[in-house]
Design a protein around this motif. Structure first.
Motif, PDB file in Angstrom:
ATOM      1  N   THR A  56      42.277 -51.636 -19.573  1.00  0.00           N
ATOM      2  CA  THR A  56      42.765 -52.260 -20.809  1.00  0.00           C
ATOM      3  C   THR A  56      41.665 -52.347 -21.856  1.00  0.00           C
ATOM      4  O   THR A  56      41.921 -52.773 -22.984  1.00  0.00           O
ATOM      5  CB  THR A  56      43.317 -53.673 -20.543  1.00  0.00           C
ATOM      6  N   ILE A  57      40.459 -51.936 -21.483  1.00  0.00           N
ATOM      7  CA  ILE A  57      39.316 -51.934 -22.402  1.00  0.00           C
ATOM      8  C   ILE A  57      39.107 -50.515 -22.907  1.00  0.00           C
ATOM      9  O   ILE A  57      38.881 -49.595 -22.119  1.00  0.00           O
ATOM     10  CB  ILE A  57      38.035 -52.418 -21.680  1.00  0.00           C
TER      11      ILE A  57
ATOM     12  N   GLY B 155      44.145 -58.612 -19.101  1.00  0.00           N
ATOM     13  CA  GLY B 155      43.205 -57.723 -19.773  1.00  0.00           C
ATOM     14  C   GLY B 155      43.443 -57.667 -21.268  1.00  0.00           C
ATOM     15  O   GLY B 155      42.501 -57.678 -22.067  1.00  0.00           O
ATOM     16  N   ALA B 156      44.730 -57.603 -21.689  1.00  0.00           N
ATOM     17  CA  ALA B 156      45.049 -57.543 -23.118  1.00  0.00           C
ATOM     18  C   ALA B 156      44.587 -58.799 -23.839  1.00  0.00           C
ATOM     19  O   ALA B 156      44.041 -58.729 -24.953  1.00  0.00           O
ATOM     20  CB  ALA B 156      46.553 -57.343 -23.301  1.00  0.00           C
ATOM     21  N   ILE B 157      44.781 -59.944 -23.223  1.00  0.00           N
ATOM     22  CA  ILE B 157      44.377 -61.202 -23.855  1.00  0.00           C
ATOM     23  C   ILE B 157      42.856 -61.308 -23.937  1.00  0.00           C
ATOM     24  O   ILE B 157      42.298 -61.705 -24.975  1.00  0.00           O
ATOM     25  CB  ILE B 157      44.966 -62.398 -23.064  1.00  0.00           C
ATOM     26  N   VAL B 158      42.167 -60.935 -22.871  1.00  0.00           N
ATOM     27  CA  VAL B 158      40.700 -60.997 -22.870  1.00  0.00           C
ATOM     28  C   VAL B 158      40.115 -60.061 -23.924  1.00  0.00           C
ATOM     29  O   VAL B 158      39.224 -60.439 -24.696  1.00  0.00           O
ATOM     30  CB  VAL B 158      40.147 -60.655 -21.465  1.00  0.00           C
ATOM     31  N   VAL B 159      40.621 -58.823 -23.976  1.00  0.00           N
ATOM     32  CA  VAL B 159      40.115 -57.857 -24.959  1.00  0.00           C
ATOM     33  C   VAL B 159      40.400 -58.332 -26.377  1.00  0.00           C
ATOM     34  O   VAL B 159      39.557 -58.198 -27.279  1.00  0.00           O
ATOM     35  CB  VAL B 159      40.750 -56.473 -24.713  1.00  0.00           C
TER      36      VAL B 159
ATOM     37  N   VAL C  32      37.861 -61.171 -27.232  1.00  0.00           N
ATOM     38  CA  VAL C  32      36.493 -60.651 -27.417  1.00  0.00           C
ATOM     39  C   VAL C  32      36.398 -59.833 -28.710  1.00  0.00           C
ATOM     40  O   VAL C  32      35.439 -59.968 -29.486  1.00  0.00           O
ATOM     41  CB  VAL C  32      36.090 -59.792 -26.203  1.00  0.00           C
ATOM     42  N   ALA C  33      37.409 -58.994 -28.954  1.00  0.00           N
ATOM     43  CA  ALA C  33      37.391 -58.168 -30.169  1.00  0.00           C
ATOM     44  C   ALA C  33      37.464 -59.030 -31.422  1.00  0.00           C
ATOM     45  O   ALA C  33      36.797 -58.745 -32.424  1.00  0.00           O
ATOM     46  CB  ALA C  33      38.547 -57.172 -30.139  1.00  0.00           C
TER      47      ALA C  33
ATOM     48  N   ASN D  82      44.901 -53.190 -28.172  1.00  0.00           N
ATOM     49  CA  ASN D  82      44.349 -54.506 -27.865  1.00  0.00           C
ATOM     50  C   ASN D  82      43.224 -54.864 -28.821  1.00  0.00           C
ATOM     51  O   ASN D  82      43.046 -56.033 -29.189  1.00  0.00           O
ATOM     52  CB  ASN D  82      43.823 -54.537 -26.426  1.00  0.00           C
ATOM     53  N   VAL D  83      42.465 -53.867 -29.234  1.00  0.00           N
ATOM     54  CA  VAL D  83      41.344 -54.094 -30.153  1.00  0.00           C
ATOM     55  C   VAL D  83      41.813 -54.102 -31.604  1.00  0.00           C
ATOM     56  O   VAL D  83      41.426 -54.959 -32.399  1.00  0.00           O
ATOM     57  CB  VAL D  83      40.255 -53.019 -29.943  1.00  0.00           C
TER      58      VAL D  83
END
Length: 250
Positions: A43-44, A77-81, A84-85, A131-132
């Motif tokens: 997801t990153i 993963g989508a929420i974390v990315v 962070v982005a 995601n970003v």
């Protein structure tokens, strides 16, 4: 790629997938955790194999267990990315997208129209890249982003269902090609017709899965293009009205 691989290397492909599936299943929860972590990594951006791993998850753990693993790891993963982005890359992403007025206008209207975000997540755009990119939307909240992403990820069942169907075909292929002289060979000869029906049924299910996936993406892209065109017309109308007001003021 899978169709070509099965056409020329069917035995080798199924043997490799069976070994991978057996090793991960024997590891129990540890195998599921490793697989979930691999999906989380994809997801990153720009890491590849996101969709491939979800298909393998269905192949290894079955359609529903694979769905749970893929769904949770993809959502987390989508929420974390996204977080962070937004914290560290927001300005950089905005500068990269500044040369695309269409993308910027879409990012600006998404918060007011959550259904557009849902369509974007369903449409066949790179999941990890979105995601970003979505993190650069100036007014998109984490709550709206997470909610729309959670709903759109229900389509993951199509990936894991496809993988589970491939596993069924692998088992049928293995049972229909036992070692010469074994008891399994005699049983395979007796149930040859029944196995053929199961093979055709499984391939039919896979074809239906692919058809649903393509149709879903086609409808999403078509609806998204229509909504984007409407948004652009509204922006042009607003700009025209503002110019009229300026002219009247002068």
């Amino acid at each position: 790629m899978f169709i070509l691989a099965t056409a020329f290397y069917k035995g080798e492909l199924f043997a490799a997938l069976d070994r991978l599936s057996t090793e991960l299943c024997e590891m129990g929860y540890m195998g599921q955790t490793i697989f979930a972590f691999l999906i989380f990594l994809t997801t990153i951006p720009p890491l590849p194999l996101y969709s491939t791993l979800m298909v393998l998850s269905g192949y290894t753990f079955g359609a529903w267990d694979g769905f749970v693993i893929s769904y949770l790891s993809s959502l987390i993963g989508a929420i974390v990315v996204f977080i962070v982005a937004r914290l560290f890359l927001r300005d950089c992403i905005s500068k990269c997208l500044a040369s695309s007025p269409t993308s910027m206008s879409l990012l600006n209207i998404i918060p007011a129209r959550p259904h557009l975000l849902l369509l974007i997540r369903i449409a066949p755009y790179p999941y990890n890249l979105l995601n970003v990119i979505l993190a650069s939307s100036p007014t998109l909240t984490l709550r709206t982003y997470a909610g729309c992403t959670a709903i759109s990820l229900l389509k993951v069942i199509l990936h894991t269902w496809f993988g589970s169907g491939i596993h069924d075909i692998s088992e049928l292929h293995r049972s229909s090609h036992p070692s010469p002289g074994s008891a399994g060979e005699k049983a395979a000869q007796q149930h040859d017709g029944h196995d053929d029906i199961k093979v055709y049924w499984t391939w039919g299910g896979l074809a239906l899965c692919v058809g649903l996936f393509v149709y879903l993406h086609h409808v999403a892209k078509k609806a998204l293009a229509r909504a984007q065109a409407e948004a652009e017309r509204e922006n042009q109308a607003e700009q025209g009205q503002s110019m009229v007001h300026v002219g009247q003021g002068l």
